[in-house]
Scaffold this active site. Structure first.
Site, PDB file in Angstrom:
ATOM      1  CG  ASN A 154      -1.715   1.266   1.367  1.00 19.77           C
ATOM      2  OD1 ASN A 154      -1.841   2.028   0.400  1.00 19.77           O
ATOM      3  ND2 ASN A 154      -2.279   1.514   2.538  1.00 19.77           N
ATOM      4  CD1 TRP A 155       4.060   1.550  -2.471  1.00 21.06           C
ATOM      5  CD2 TRP A 155       4.185   2.734  -4.362  1.00 21.06           C
ATOM      6  NE1 TRP A 155       5.164   1.110  -3.163  1.00 21.06           N
ATOM      7  CE2 TRP A 155       5.253   1.829  -4.326  1.00 21.06           C
ATOM      8  CE3 TRP A 155       4.046   3.580  -5.463  1.00 21.06           C
ATOM      9  CZ2 TRP A 155       6.196   1.747  -5.346  1.00 21.06           C
ATOM     10  CZ3 TRP A 155       4.981   3.491  -6.480  1.00 21.06           C
ATOM     11  CH2 TRP A 155       6.053   2.583  -6.415  1.00 21.06           C
ATOM     12  CE  LYS A 156       0.442   3.703   4.851  1.00 18.47           C
ATOM     13  NZ  LYS A 156      -0.205   3.778   6.128  1.00 18.47           N
ATOM     14  CG  HIS A 177      -6.254   1.879   4.958  1.00 23.29           C
ATOM     15  ND1 HIS A 177      -5.827   2.837   5.838  1.00 23.29           N
ATOM     16  CD2 HIS A 177      -5.209   1.037   4.772  1.00 23.29           C
ATOM     17  CE1 HIS A 177      -4.558   2.598   6.164  1.00 23.29           C
ATOM     18  NE2 HIS A 177      -4.162   1.501   5.527  1.00 23.29           N
ATOM     19  CD  GLU A 208      -3.214   5.614   6.533  1.00 23.88           C
ATOM     20  OE1 GLU A 208      -3.192   5.603   5.298  1.00 23.88           O
ATOM     21  OE2 GLU A 208      -2.257   5.246   7.246  1.00 23.88           O
ATOM     22  CD  GLU A 238      -3.915  -2.527   7.343  1.00 27.50           C
ATOM     23  OE1 GLU A 238      -2.781  -2.773   6.937  1.00 27.50           O
ATOM     24  OE2 GLU A 238      -4.527  -1.490   7.067  1.00 27.50           O
ATOM     25  N   GLY A 259       1.826   2.371  10.947  1.00 27.56           N
ATOM     26  CA  GLY A 259       2.810   3.454  10.879  1.00 27.56           C
ATOM     27  C   GLY A 259       3.475   3.806  12.200  1.00 27.56           C
ATOM     28  CB  SER A 312       4.413  -1.376  12.247  1.00 24.07           C
ATOM     29  OG  SER A 312       3.945  -0.067  12.464  1.00 24.07           O
ATOM     30  N   GLY A 351       2.535  -1.088   4.361  1.00 22.36           N
ATOM     31  CA  GLY A 351       2.509   0.318   3.971  1.00 22.36           C
ATOM     32  C   GLY A 351       3.915   0.850   3.793  1.00 22.36           C
ATOM     33  N   GLY A 352       4.417   1.536   4.809  1.00 25.36           N
ATOM     34  CA  GLY A 352       5.713   2.218   4.756  1.00 25.36           C
ATOM     35  C   GLY A 352       6.819   1.389   4.110  1.00 25.36           C
TER      36      GLY A 352
END
Ligand code: PEP
Length: 246
Positions: A11-13, A99, A101, A168, A174, A207, A228-229
């Site tokens: 997930n590149w956000k 998600h 976010e 999640e 994150g 994470s 993600g990150g």
């Protein structure tokens, strides 16, 4: 890990531009060297990159997904929105829905349910995110929250085989924190119980990195990871995959 498909979803956000796609050459090369057949790599870049990325990945086994979609599968006067039909048209095969976010921006379970239905209608597979906040965890509400998200999010949905669940915990996204193995095992088992007989794939997200993967990969009720990150750096992403499958 179970003997089923093992998913690695990137997930590149809201990161990445056309130049960033060049960094995937390393991942493409690596993906061709993977011997295990039952590995699925899925990249979910921002919508602006879906078309270019799906063209780039045409001759590979890496698939492309989107990060959200509008609840209508029809065209319409919704400025700034993109629907699942449009995402499919430019090469997306999956879409991440629910998600945290986006839940934080006001998406509720009812809206997520509409989005899932609409995306299924367009022929996309769904990566359906669920998870509790830190406050809910501290108040021992995790099961209650998961139960409601599952019940409302999947209400009246028939095509369950096209849905992948991503557990999640919001407090883990994150932050560098991951659940204790015993808590994660308990939550996954609760989710499975709530989902009933259908053998859903269940991913863990929050994470994930090349250190904690050694611990996470031992939880054999997980079918893969939503990352993600760490997925924005091909070296870290490849490292996570290598450490999981080797
Ligand atoms: C995510 O965005 O779904 C996620 C899991 O992010 P991170 O890996 O950065 O915690």
């Amino acid at each position: 890990m179970t003997n089923k498909y093992l998913y690695f979803v990137a997930n590149w956000k809201m990161y990445g531009d056309l130049k960033a796609l060049n960094s995937l050459d390393k991942v493409i090369k690596f993906s061709k060297s993977i011997k295990q057949k039952k590995i699925k790599l899925i990249y979910c870049p921002p919508s602006t990159l879906i078309n270019s990325l799906s063209n780039k990945l045409k001759k590979t086994k890496i698939e492309v997904g989107a990060q959200n979609s509008h609840e209508s599968d029809k065209y319409g006067a919704f400025t700034g929105q993109i629907n699942s039909k449009m995402l499919k048209n430019v090469g997306a095969r999956y879409v991440i829905l629910g998600h945290s976010e986006n839940r934080q921006l006001g998406e509720d379970n009812k809206k997520i349910n509409s989005k899932i239905k609409s995306a299924l209608k367009s022929g996309l597979k769904i990566i359906f995110c669920i998870g509790e906040t830190l406050k809910e965890k501290r108040n021992k509400k995790t099961n209650q929250v998961l139960s409601k998200q599952i019940k409302m999010g999947l209400k009246l949905i028939q095509k369950k085989s096209s849905i992948i669940i991503a557990y999640e915990p919001v407090w883990s996204i994150g932050t560098g924190l991951i659940p204790k193995p015993k808590d994660l095992i308990k939550s996954i088992s609760f989710i499975k119980k709530k989902l009933g007989k259908k053998p859903y794939k269940i991913l863990y997200g929050g994470s994930v990195n090349s250190d904690n993967i050694k611990q996470l990969k031992n939880i054999n009720t997980i079918d893969g990871f939503l990352i993600g990150g760490a997925s924005q750096d091909p070296k870290k992403f490849i490292d996570i995959i290598k450490k999981t499958i080797n």
